[in-house]
Scaffold this active site. Structure first.
Site, PDB file in Angstrom:
ATOM      1  N   CYS A  49      58.104  54.104 -37.116  1.00 19.18           N
ATOM      2  CA  CYS A  49      57.586  52.951 -36.363  1.00 19.18           C
ATOM      3  C   CYS A  49      58.598  51.819 -36.283  1.00 19.18           C
ATOM      4  CB  CYS A  49      56.264  52.472 -36.973  1.00 19.18           C
ATOM      5  SG  CYS A  49      56.380  51.824 -38.664  1.00 19.18           S
ATOM      6  N   HIS A 102      52.997  49.229 -40.764  1.00 20.59           N
ATOM      7  CA  HIS A 102      53.211  49.727 -39.406  1.00 20.59           C
ATOM      8  C   HIS A 102      53.596  48.576 -38.490  1.00 20.59           C
ATOM      9  CE1 HIS A 102      52.917  52.800 -36.368  1.00 20.59           C
ATOM     10  NE2 HIS A 102      52.008  52.140 -35.663  1.00 20.59           N
ATOM     11  N   HIS A 104      53.917  52.084 -29.818  1.00 25.82           N
ATOM     12  CA  HIS A 104      54.374  52.272 -31.195  1.00 25.82           C
ATOM     13  C   HIS A 104      54.673  53.744 -31.433  1.00 25.82           C
ATOM     14  CE1 HIS A 104      50.148  53.553 -32.701  1.00 25.82           C
ATOM     15  NE2 HIS A 104      50.090  53.460 -31.398  1.00 25.82           N
TER      16      HIS A 104
END
Length: 395
Positions: free
Chosen positions: A270, A330, A342
């Site tokens: 990520c 994240h 993402h």
């Protein structure tokens, strides 16, 4: 009576000595930890591997640090107490005069320890300059964004300062396509020298028709299509950072698979995704989501998504309680309309709207921070490639 009391006195003395010794070691452990928290609170960014051993009743301070001031501070805090100093400052003698290097493969894997079974920490791209800290079969490197990890000698070329400066000062091209190849001759139907990914940089040696003539850090020669690359100076001067440019670059990576530690257009995690999108704008940012969250301009999310702008970084995780910090796990880019892009399984667009088919319930419930990159280039943790110290000639 004397025969009875002398052993008893010796026993009392021995017990008290052991208590004093234990207390001394406990104090040293506290000092070692305190200095680490002051100088190297994040071991991803610098080395501070110091432990205490015993040699004939004398504590031995043993290990490595890449921060000389940390060692100096620790020894000052210990003061006149007896100890043996075996702390090595990095880079150490194991690397000789080759304290710099350049990545020599399209994508180099770097690990948390010097062994293949260790967790992958990050990746570095062909042409990336590095500091060399330590050599022990594997090599401990420090990347331009300040990330410390291990790789093999097959992944990079160690260099003296003079050799390194020659590389830094040379004209270069940057590979601007998602994926491609360098060829042995000016013909894409011939043998390849290596694969290439976005961000790879090679020394520019000349031009042949549709190709740039290039060389690698290890001296290999090749040909790269002009349609997939640009001279670095031309590329960097053409870049602008806007909301739309961030979204365009992010969407161009849709479908790229996720891999832990990945930071290339082959595979990415990520934060590797957000890092790569910003690299596409000539910007270097910190490696991990838990580091990126402390960069940029904080965005007020007390009213949900109202203050977010496209291109803002969104951070997800658990809020801290009882004095504990937020746990960031994240990161992605906000796209507008309650959507974000993402890397999760692969680079994808998800929604925070429960009525949408691409609703991401987990991340919608754990959105806790946001920051803005636009307007913050040049601040801590976010800089242009041309302003990064490792991309400059070393004095």
């Amino acid at each position: 009576m004397i025969r009875i009391y002398i052993p008893l006195l010796l026993l009392i003395y021995f017990i008290n000595s052991c208590k004093d010794s234990n207390r001394s070691y406990e104090n040293l452990i506290v000092l070692v930890d305190n200095v680490q928290q002051e100088y190297v609170p994040d071991k991803r960014e610098n080395v501070y591997d110091i432990n205490i051993e015993d040699k004939d009743g004398i504590p031995v301070l043993k290990g490595y640090t890449s921060v000389p001031q940390a060692k100096k501070e620790l020894l000052q805090k210990i003061g006149s107490e007896a100890y043996i100093d075996s702390i090595v400052i990095l880079p150490d003698s194991s690397v000789g005069d080759k304290v710099y290097g350049v990545i020599n493969v399209s994508v180099a894997d770097l690990r948390t320890q010097g062994k293949y079974s260790a967790e992958m920490a990050t990746q570095l791209l062909l042409g990336t300059p590095v500091e060399v800290l330590q050599h022990n079969n594997w090599w401990r490197l420090k990347s331009p964004e300040g990330y410390v990890a291990w790789t093999t000698v097959y992944s990079f070329v160690p260099m003296t300062k003079s050799e390194f400066n020659n590389w830094i000062n040379a004209d270069k091209i940057i590979f601007t396509d998602i994926y491609g190849f360098a060829y042995e001759s000016a013909d894409k139907d011939k043998m390849i020298v290596s694969d290439l990914v976005f961000g790879n940089m090679l020394k520019l040696e000349g031009e042949t028709g549709r190709f740039y003539n290039v060389s690698y850090p290890d001296g290999r020669r090749g040909y790269v299509l002009k349609s997939q690359s640009q001279p670095f100076d031309k590329w960097i001067s053409s870049l602008t950072l806007t909301e739309q440019s961030i979204l365009n670059k992010a969407v161009s990576l849709k479908g790229v698979p996720y891999t832990w530690g990945g930071t290339s257009t082959k595979m990415m995690d990520c934060s590797g995704f957000t890092k790569t999108v910003l690299l596409m704008h000539g910007i270097i940012t910190l490696r991990d989501a838990s580091q990126q969250v402390n960069t940029g301009i904080p965005v007020d999310i007390s009213k949900g998504y109202e203050n977010l702008r496209p291109g803002d970084l969104m951070f997800f995780g658990k809020r801290g309680h009882d004095g504990k910090k937020d746990r960031i796990r994240h990161v992605g880019f906000y796209m507008g309309n309650n959507e974000f892009i993402h890397a999760s399984g692969y680079v994808r667009i998800s929604s925070m709207d429960s009525t949408k088919t691409n609703y991401d319930e987990t991340n919608a419930k754990e959105f806790i921070r946001a920051s803005r990159v636009i307007g913050s280039v040049g601040t801590k943790g976010i800089c242009k490639i041309t302003e990064n110290p490792l991309y400059k000639e070393q004095p």
